[in-house]
Every structure is written in structure tokens, then in C-alpha cells.
Design a protein around this motif. Sequence first.
Motif, mmCIF file in Angstrom:
data_model
loop_
_atom_site.group_PDB
_atom_site.id
_atom_site.type_symbol
_atom_site.label_atom_id
_atom_site.label_comp_id
_atom_site.label_asym_id
_atom_site.label_seq_id
_atom_site.Cartn_x
_atom_site.Cartn_y
_atom_site.Cartn_z
ATOM 1 N N ASP A 10 25.931 -4.939 -1.887
ATOM 2 C CA ASP A 10 27.124 -4.384 -1.265
ATOM 3 C C ASP A 10 28.056 -5.526 -0.891
ATOM 4 N N ARG A 11 29.295 -5.188 -0.550
ATOM 5 C CA ARG A 11 30.285 -6.228 -0.235
ATOM 6 C C ARG A 11 29.931 -7.021 1.010
ATOM 7 N N ASP A 12 29.175 -6.415 1.942
ATOM 8 C CA ASP A 12 28.854 -7.104 3.193
ATOM 9 C C ASP A 12 27.626 -7.994 3.081
ATOM 10 N N GLY A 13 27.092 -8.172 1.891
ATOM 11 C CA GLY A 13 25.921 -9.018 1.705
ATOM 12 C C GLY A 13 24.606 -8.290 1.843
ATOM 13 N N SER A 14 24.638 -7.002 2.163
ATOM 14 C CA SER A 14 23.405 -6.224 2.197
ATOM 15 C C SER A 14 23.003 -5.855 0.770
ATOM 16 N N ALA A 15 21.763 -5.379 0.614
ATOM 17 C CA ALA A 15 21.229 -5.089 -0.716
ATOM 18 C C ALA A 15 20.588 -3.716 -0.741
ATOM 19 N N ASP A 16 20.727 -3.038 -1.862
ATOM 20 C CA ASP A 16 19.986 -1.806 -2.116
ATOM 21 C C ASP A 16 18.918 -2.115 -3.157
ATOM 22 N N LEU A 17 17.675 -1.781 -2.823
ATOM 23 C CA LEU A 17 16.531 -2.066 -3.690
ATOM 24 C C LEU A 17 15.876 -0.769 -4.125
ATOM 25 N N THR A 18 15.377 -0.738 -5.351
ATOM 26 C CA THR A 18 14.509 0.364 -5.751
ATOM 27 C C THR A 18 13.060 -0.030 -5.447
ATOM 28 N N PHE A 19 12.363 0.832 -4.714
ATOM 29 C CA PHE A 19 10.926 0.681 -4.483
ATOM 30 C C PHE A 19 10.233 1.552 -5.538
ATOM 31 N N ALA A 20 9.734 0.919 -6.575
ATOM 32 C CA ALA A 20 9.336 1.633 -7.782
ATOM 33 C C ALA A 20 8.357 2.760 -7.524
ATOM 34 N N PHE A 21 7.190 2.438 -6.984
ATOM 35 C CA PHE A 21 6.128 3.432 -6.889
ATOM 36 C C PHE A 21 6.226 4.306 -5.643
ATOM 37 N N ALA B 75 15.971 1.671 -1.007
ATOM 38 C CA ALA B 75 16.009 1.113 0.345
ATOM 39 C C ALA B 75 17.237 0.238 0.521
ATOM 40 N N HIS B 76 17.761 0.216 1.745
ATOM 41 C CA HIS B 76 18.905 -0.630 2.099
ATOM 42 C C HIS B 76 18.404 -1.738 3.005
ATOM 43 N N VAL B 77 18.683 -2.990 2.627
ATOM 44 C CA VAL B 77 18.199 -4.152 3.370
ATOM 45 C C VAL B 77 19.393 -4.998 3.791
ATOM 46 N N THR B 78 19.517 -5.257 5.086
ATOM 47 C CA THR B 78 20.604 -6.081 5.609
ATOM 48 C C THR B 78 20.248 -7.561 5.475
ATOM 49 N N PRO B 79 21.227 -8.464 5.602
ATOM 50 C CA PRO B 79 20.935 -9.889 5.448
ATOM 51 C C PRO B 79 19.898 -10.426 6.424
ATOM 52 N N ASP B 80 19.701 -9.750 7.562
ATOM 53 C CA ASP B 80 18.682 -10.207 8.508
ATOM 54 C C ASP B 80 17.320 -9.569 8.238
ATOM 55 N N GLY B 81 17.220 -8.774 7.180
ATOM 56 C CA GLY B 81 15.933 -8.204 6.787
ATOM 57 C C GLY B 81 15.657 -6.795 7.286
ATOM 58 N N SER B 82 16.548 -6.230 8.078
ATOM 59 C CA SER B 82 16.339 -4.854 8.538
ATOM 60 C C SER B 82 16.370 -3.905 7.339
ATOM 61 N N THR B 83 15.408 -2.984 7.295
ATOM 62 C CA THR B 83 15.247 -2.130 6.118
ATOM 63 C C THR B 83 15.208 -0.662 6.528
ATOM 64 N N ARG B 84 15.969 0.163 5.802
ATOM 65 C CA ARG B 84 15.885 1.610 5.988
ATOM 66 C C ARG B 84 15.873 2.273 4.616
ATOM 67 N N ILE B 85 15.268 3.440 4.538
ATOM 68 C CA ILE B 85 15.186 4.171 3.279
ATOM 69 C C ILE B 85 16.429 5.030 3.111
ATOM 70 N N ALA C 121 0.821 -1.214 0.000
ATOM 71 C CA ALA C 121 0.000 0.000 0.000
ATOM 72 C C ALA C 121 0.850 1.257 0.000
ATOM 73 N N GLY C 122 2.085 1.159 0.513
ATOM 74 C CA GLY C 122 2.984 2.304 0.535
ATOM 75 C C GLY C 122 3.845 2.421 -0.710
ATOM 76 N N GLY C 123 3.560 1.602 -1.719
ATOM 77 C CA GLY C 123 4.318 1.659 -2.956
ATOM 78 C C GLY C 123 5.663 0.977 -2.901
ATOM 79 N N GLN C 124 5.912 0.170 -1.856
ATOM 80 C CA GLN C 124 7.211 -0.495 -1.701
ATOM 81 C C GLN C 124 7.249 -1.768 -2.551
ATOM 82 N N THR C 125 7.251 -1.545 -3.849
ATOM 83 C CA THR C 125 7.260 -2.632 -4.828
ATOM 84 C C THR C 125 8.677 -2.766 -5.364
ATOM 85 N N PRO C 126 9.476 -3.703 -4.846
ATOM 86 C CA PRO C 126 10.892 -3.777 -5.240
ATOM 87 C C PRO C 126 11.040 -4.148 -6.709
#
Length: 326
Positions: free
Chosen positions: A55-66, A71-81, A44-49
Amino acid sequence: MPRLPRLTGAATAALALGLVTAAPATGDEPLVTDARIVAHFDLAGGQTPENIALDRDGSADLTFAFARQVAHVTPDGSTRIRATLPAVTDRATPLVQSPVVTGIARADDGTLYVNYATGTSETGIWRLAPDGGAPQQIAALPADGLPNGLALDERRGMLYAADSVHGTVWRVPRTGGTATAWATGAELAPLPAPTGSGYGANGIKVRRDAVWVSNTDRATLLRIPVGPDGAAGPVETRAEGLNGIDDFAFPGHGRSVLAALNSGSKVVLVRADGTFSDLLTARDGLSNPTSVAVRGRTVYVPSSASSTRRDPNLHLAHLRHLIGRG
């Protein structure tokens, strides 16, 4: 790949392109194990990856299209914009109407580059500095196009953007500047209406001396050699019948590819000879996957829920072994 909005507001539509089920490694052993969802996002918030960079540490940067976010997501699932692209008032994005953040690429120094499609002069490639700060547009792309996948050739200092509407691969210096139509042609173009969806060139990756591109409407995986002078060589079709193909990744040192099949909620292994088989499916938690990334033996798959409307997420799985030159 962005899809046509079906709800109002930020929840309208989502970017897509896919995943499949399990390809045998040896005997009956699956090639991937430990498939799991590590992060769930807000539809509902448009967070459609839509796309992913690692990144080298195994974290991921995702585009939330809409949501117009990175967003930055760590391997344990923690997410920040990390960043939000600027709002656009006179929006008229082809195919999706709403402004969308699509492809993403990461440089070795941590700089992120993203495509932003708006239907206005803000359409183009934007840069996010490693130390934060506001996103900055470094190149304009046609307002009546839809820049989708994005790839960085660090060695040549070039960015490549796949335009789904124009069926064009645009090339832009990493430092920014004027975009050049690097590759065009029927192989990259969408199918004409009413047969096609309007999505031609979609996912894109640089692999040694070639740029690889998927074409969603034509269900193909293409390879375009890069000549000694940087010019595009003849387009080669490496695989066909990949219905709903979005973005993809190389899981080893060869020409085998893991491709997201959005409409089928699958990820498939595409071999060098063009044959393919299922690797992951909706049974594993995929929901309209849009892209794939691989680091070591870990496979990352963002799902946009563009048509399922259920559970946009980030999925991880483990490769039993690295895939060689086959």
C-alpha cells in the motif's frame, strides 16, 4: 509457490520461493542494510505467507496460503486478517491437495485481486473491494491447474495469472470475465517427471510493455513482450541458474530484479545481463522466502517456512541506493 503438504490440517505445507545473501554495492559495502524481521506468523494455523502487495503507506497485504487468508501488516508488524476465502469441501488442488491462496495484486484504488487454487470450480481470480465485504470470484481458471503469481496491468486493464501446472499465463480483464491463454510454451512449462517438481510458471510482474515470469523447474527468469494489439510476443530468457526461484520484484527503473529463491532461503540481485549475486540469506532470518516487494528503498520479503518448518515471517531491509538501468 505452494509446496506439498507435510503435516496434517492447516499446518500442512506452505507456499514458497526465495531469497539469497549480500551483493556488494561499492567495494565491500553491502547493497542492503538494517535487515530485520518485523512480523512472525503462525505455522500451525496455516499462516504461510506466499505473496505480497504494498500500500502507499508502506503497509503490506500478504496471502496466507494454507489459511486461505489475506492479511494486512503494518510497518511495525501489527497484523490483522482482511479476508478469508470460502472453504471448499471437494478439494483436490494439484500438487498441494489443500485449497491455497497464492498471488496477490493491488490496484491504485485499493482493490485487491488474489488467486485461489482449489481443484474445483472455485479455482480462479477473486476480488476484495477496498471497503471490505466478502471476496468475490471474478474469473474461473482451470480446476486442474495451479494459478500461482498474479500481476495487474492497470494501464491496459488486464490481470495476468501464472499457472504452474499448465505452464500458461492466463489473461483476464480487470473487471472479470473469461480467461484467455495469453502465453504458453516449453519455456513456461514444468519439467517432466521425474526430473521436475511440477512447478513451471510461478512469479509474474508487468514491466512497461512486457510481462516477466519465473519458471521454478527450469530456474529461469523470462520476459514476454506485449504487442501493440495486446498479444504475447516471443518468450525471452533473461537469466538462468536461479534454482528455486519463486516470485520477484524490480528495485529500480531498469531491468535488474530482486528474486526470491525459496529452496535456498535467499534473495538475489539479478542484473540485466543475467548475472546474479546474493542479497539476503537465512543468516538474515529468511526461511523459504516466496516473494519480494520494493517501495522506495525498502525491501519486503515474506518467508513461508515451507520446508524449514521454522518461523514464517515478514522481513524488511533497506537499499543503500536505488538500482538504475544496469
